[in-house]
Design a protein around this motif. Structure first.
Motif, PDB file in Angstrom:
ATOM      1  N   HIS A   6      -5.405   9.526  40.356  1.00 52.84           N
ATOM      2  CA  HIS A   6      -5.878   8.286  40.947  1.00 52.84           C
ATOM      3  C   HIS A   6      -4.885   7.779  41.989  1.00 52.84           C
ATOM      4  O   HIS A   6      -5.272   7.320  43.082  1.00 52.84           O
ATOM      5  CB  HIS A   6      -6.098   7.242  39.850  1.00 52.84           C
ATOM      6  CG  HIS A   6      -6.619   5.930  40.346  1.00 52.84           C
ATOM      7  ND1 HIS A   6      -5.805   4.930  40.823  1.00 52.84           N
ATOM      8  CD2 HIS A   6      -7.896   5.458  40.457  1.00 52.84           C
ATOM      9  CE1 HIS A   6      -6.537   3.906  41.199  1.00 52.84           C
ATOM     10  NE2 HIS A   6      -7.817   4.198  40.993  1.00 52.84           N
ATOM     11  N   ARG A  20      -5.164   9.859  45.112  1.00 56.12           N
ATOM     12  CA  ARG A  20      -6.340   9.500  45.891  1.00 56.12           C
ATOM     13  C   ARG A  20      -6.098   8.232  46.711  1.00 56.12           C
ATOM     14  O   ARG A  20      -6.412   8.157  47.898  1.00 56.12           O
ATOM     15  CB  ARG A  20      -7.529   9.272  44.963  1.00 56.12           C
ATOM     16  CG  ARG A  20      -8.830   8.972  45.680  1.00 56.12           C
ATOM     17  CD  ARG A  20      -9.786   8.197  44.803  1.00 56.12           C
ATOM     18  NE  ARG A  20      -9.271   6.858  44.521  1.00 56.12           N
ATOM     19  CZ  ARG A  20      -9.915   5.958  43.804  1.00 56.12           C
ATOM     20  NH1 ARG A  20     -11.068   6.278  43.258  1.00 56.12           N
ATOM     21  NH2 ARG A  20      -9.401   4.766  43.588  1.00 56.12           N
ATOM     22  N   GLU A  21      -5.493   7.216  46.081  1.00 54.38           N
ATOM     23  CA  GLU A  21      -5.229   5.973  46.790  1.00 54.38           C
ATOM     24  C   GLU A  21      -4.240   6.180  47.931  1.00 54.38           C
ATOM     25  O   GLU A  21      -4.391   5.607  49.016  1.00 54.38           O
ATOM     26  CB  GLU A  21      -4.687   4.928  45.809  1.00 54.38           C
ATOM     27  CG  GLU A  21      -5.733   4.382  44.857  1.00 54.38           C
ATOM     28  CD  GLU A  21      -6.877   3.697  45.591  1.00 54.38           C
ATOM     29  OE1 GLU A  21      -6.615   2.742  46.337  1.00 54.38           O
ATOM     30  OE2 GLU A  21      -8.034   4.137  45.421  1.00 54.38           O
ATOM     31  N   LYS A  22      -3.239   7.021  47.706  1.00 57.48           N
ATOM     32  CA  LYS A  22      -2.251   7.293  48.755  1.00 57.48           C
ATOM     33  C   LYS A  22      -2.903   8.002  49.933  1.00 57.48           C
ATOM     34  O   LYS A  22      -2.635   7.680  51.106  1.00 57.48           O
ATOM     35  CB  LYS A  22      -1.118   8.144  48.174  1.00 57.48           C
ATOM     36  CG  LYS A  22       0.019   8.395  49.153  1.00 57.48           C
ATOM     37  CD  LYS A  22       1.140   9.169  48.486  1.00 57.48           C
ATOM     38  CE  LYS A  22       2.286   9.416  49.476  1.00 57.48           C
ATOM     39  NZ  LYS A  22       3.387  10.174  48.832  1.00 57.48           N
ATOM     40  N   TRP A  74      -6.054   7.866  50.787  1.00 55.68           N
ATOM     41  CA  TRP A  74      -6.973   6.948  51.455  1.00 55.68           C
ATOM     42  C   TRP A  74      -6.227   5.957  52.334  1.00 55.68           C
ATOM     43  O   TRP A  74      -6.615   5.696  53.481  1.00 55.68           O
ATOM     44  CB  TRP A  74      -7.799   6.221  50.409  1.00 55.68           C
ATOM     45  CG  TRP A  74      -8.756   5.230  51.020  1.00 55.68           C
ATOM     46  CD1 TRP A  74      -8.681   3.886  50.987  1.00 55.68           C
ATOM     47  CD2 TRP A  74      -9.918   5.548  51.787  1.00 55.68           C
ATOM     48  NE1 TRP A  74      -9.713   3.331  51.665  1.00 55.68           N
ATOM     49  CE2 TRP A  74     -10.496   4.326  52.176  1.00 55.68           C
ATOM     50  CE3 TRP A  74     -10.530   6.731  52.175  1.00 55.68           C
ATOM     51  CZ2 TRP A  74     -11.653   4.254  52.931  1.00 55.68           C
ATOM     52  CZ3 TRP A  74     -11.688   6.653  52.928  1.00 55.68           C
ATOM     53  CH2 TRP A  74     -12.234   5.443  53.301  1.00 55.68           C
ATOM     54  N   GLU A  75      -5.160   5.365  51.819  1.00 53.72           N
ATOM     55  CA  GLU A  75      -4.395   4.406  52.613  1.00 53.72           C
ATOM     56  C   GLU A  75      -3.757   5.082  53.824  1.00 53.72           C
ATOM     57  O   GLU A  75      -3.676   4.495  54.907  1.00 53.72           O
ATOM     58  CB  GLU A  75      -3.322   3.742  51.741  1.00 53.72           C
ATOM     59  CG  GLU A  75      -3.873   2.881  50.617  1.00 53.72           C
ATOM     60  CD  GLU A  75      -4.757   1.762  51.131  1.00 53.72           C
ATOM     61  OE1 GLU A  75      -4.526   1.282  52.262  1.00 53.72           O
ATOM     62  OE2 GLU A  75      -5.687   1.358  50.400  1.00 53.72           O
ATOM     63  N   THR A  78     -14.371   2.568  46.912  1.00 52.74           N
ATOM     64  CA  THR A  78     -14.336   1.117  46.846  1.00 52.74           C
ATOM     65  C   THR A  78     -15.412   0.649  45.878  1.00 52.74           C
ATOM     66  O   THR A  78     -16.289   1.412  45.485  1.00 52.74           O
ATOM     67  CB  THR A  78     -14.583   0.504  48.237  1.00 52.74           C
ATOM     68  OG1 THR A  78     -14.470  -0.919  48.138  1.00 52.74           O
ATOM     69  CG2 THR A  78     -15.964   0.844  48.752  1.00 52.74           C
TER      70      THR A  78
END
Length: 549
Positions: A145, A148-150, A152-153, A242
């Protein structure tokens, strides 16, 4: 006027996928893609004739190509577009390996957690081992997780420009997630595996009066409306990008339903299948537009304008004659009697505005009646007690009562402390109000507005004190309690008519009279049509008046 900007002409060509044995299948001809009215978003319509015999096994699926290029929606330079394309493809490539693993870890953690609960309940000696397995899977999910966030950002930081701003996450998610299965074509939710009805009939253009009106040209053309499609469910990957909008349905575990957006181009194709045989017909692209006016509903507009004219005429007549006749409402006729009795006995009048906030119509009606009652109380020099549950209603009630006392020339008699906030808890408010009734024993109780389970508690307590009670509500489930325990009850619309009845204000009086005339006209039309049906069942002109043209 319906915007048929989507009209793509008659697509009579039949581009059947090579290798498909489609000779025995029925053939759709004169295929047409149009824009159709829709209350929310955009809708496309697909129409065609059948050539050949259809059966119960004949199925139709209209599919949409959702892997559309989002770059064209921004005015980017060639270099910017290339960079965005590269970054997007790189993100997609990395997510293809991360997302399934993340979902697998989350699913495994859930299964192990269920085993852990059983083991703890049974005091299984392997409980600690199962717990370690659970936390191992949970840590794996958290690690993926975070990756994935890294990713995406990082994608957002590299693709943000003064032209694009922050790219719409949901739009990018649609593109990437929907193409993870390497197939951009998805079925439309409304017409997925469409079949004939029980009588062997396909839905036709002539049956869709809401879109095409009565007796449209080519009424026997088959018609299907497309307003949404189904793509892979991001929730399968634990919220890949999101949070979804409120209108997205997450009930399906694998796919979600997404609406068509106005001014967005979509490629469509029609798939006809029967058993193992299948034929695909490319329909080309179409763009849904917002329909500002539906010509087929112009008769409804005429009715609305007609009733509006009736109300305006009634208001003009009310200004000339404020004493025009209105049916007597016994509960309102007793207002003076109740206030006069309280004055003679030297006791206060209790007034409740219901338990709903100010946004409720019944609460607004109760506030209007409060102003009229306050004027009478100011004339009679009695005390008015108004406990409140809602702070906003409290403020409005204080102003309404103050204005009433000022209008009657008695500003010195106004007591602001008599209009007070109790609590927003339903039964705490009820208990406090009942205590006021038992302690002060008001001579008249007014229950106006919307009530719930507390209605009988309030009314029964007031009846036990011997007060005159007048209630008014549009809460159908509480009306029986008020009718049995109160002296007078305003039922439903009488609550809304009370303000006009008491004030004789021409605007309110005319509106009330105009609405009654409109209802009388509708009742007359129904009676006339019923008589015509008794003579000849084919004379259904009332249906022609109220249904789409």
């Amino acid at each position: 006027m319906r915007s048929y900007v989507l009209l793509l002409g008659l697509l009579t060509f039949m581009l059947v996928v090579p290798g498909m044995a489609a000779a025995a299948l029925p053939v759709p001809t004169e295929i047409e893609v149009i824009d159709v009215p829709n209350d929310d978003g955009a809708s496309l319509g697909v129409l065609w004739f059948w050539r050949g015999e259809t059966s119960e096994d004949t199925r139709v699926t209209i599919e949409i190509e959702v892997a559309r290029d989002i770059i064209d929606e921004y005015a980017l330079t060639v270099d910017e577009a290339d960079k965005l394309q590269r970054e997007r493809e790189a993100l997609r490539g990395k997510l293809e390996s991360i997302l399934p693993a993340m979902y697998e870890a989350l699913q495994a953690a859930g299964e192990i957690q269920a085993r852990l609960q059983v083991a703890e309940a049974n005091k299984d000696p392997d409980t600690n081992q199962i717990r370690r397995e659970y936390w191992s899977r949970q840590r794996e999910y958290n690690r993926l997780h975070a990756q994935r966030e890294k990713l995406w950002e990082g994608f957002l930081s590299r693709t943000t420009t003064h032209k694009t701003g922050y790219l719409d996450r949901q739009q990018t998610a649609d593109y990437i997630v929907a193409t993870l299965n390497n197939s951009p074509w998805v079925a439309c939710s409304d017409v997925e595996d469409a079949k004939v009805d029980m009588d062997g009939n396909w839905p036709t253009k002539g049956e869709q009066t809401g879109y095409f009106g009565q007796d449209p040209p080519e009424a026997d053309k088959v018609f299907y409306k497309v307003s949404s499609f189904r793509v892979l469910n991001p929730a399968k990957f634990a919220g890949t990008f999101t949070d979804a909008p409120d209108d997205i349905d997450y009930s399906a575990p694998e796919k979600i339903q997404l609406k068509l957006h106005p001014n967005t181009a979509y490629n469509l194709r029609l798939v006809v299948s029967e058993g193992d045989e299948q034929a695909i017909y490319e329909l080309g692209g179409g763009t849904g537009r917002v329909n500002f006016f539906n010509v087929s509903l112009v008769n409804n507009l005429i009715f609305a304008v007609g009733f509006g004219i009736i109300i305006l005429v009634a208001i003009m007549l009310a200004r000339r004659n404020p004493n025009m006749f209105i049916r007597r409402i016994s509960g309102l006729e007793a207002v003076d009697e109740a206030i006069g009795r309280a004055t003679e006995m030297g006791k206060p009048v209790l007034y409740l505005c219901g338990l709903d906030p100010l946004s409720t119509l019944s609460t607004l009606a109760a506030i209007n009646i409060l102003g009229r009652v306050a004027r009478r109380i100011a004339d009679y020099d009695s005390d008015l007690v108004v406990p409140q549950r809602d702070p906003v209603v409290l403020t409005v009630a204080q102003e309404v009562v103050r204005e009433a006392y000022i209008d009657q020339g008695r500003p010195d008699a106004y007591k602001e402390d008599n209009i007070f906030f109790v609590t927003d808890d339903q039964f705490s408010f009820t208990a406090t109000t009942c205590a006021i009734m038992m302690r002060d024993k008001p001579a008249a109780n007014f229950f106006m507005g919307y009530y719930y389970a507390e209605s009988l508690l309030l009314a029964e307590t007031g009846a036990a004190t011997g007060a005159i009670q007048i209630a008014g509500t549009d809460a159908l489930h509480q009306l029986p309690f008020f009718i049995t325990t109160c002296d007078y009850t305003l039922i439903g619309e009488e609550l809304y008519a009370a303000s006009a009845y008491l004030s004789r204000e021409p605007l309110l009086l005319g509106s009330l009279k105009g609405q009654d005339l409109g209802k009388a006209l509708i009742m007359l039309l129904i009676v006339v049509q019923s008589l015509l049906f008794a003579i000849n069942a084919d004379w259904n002109w009332l249906k022609m008046l109220v249904e789409p043209l």
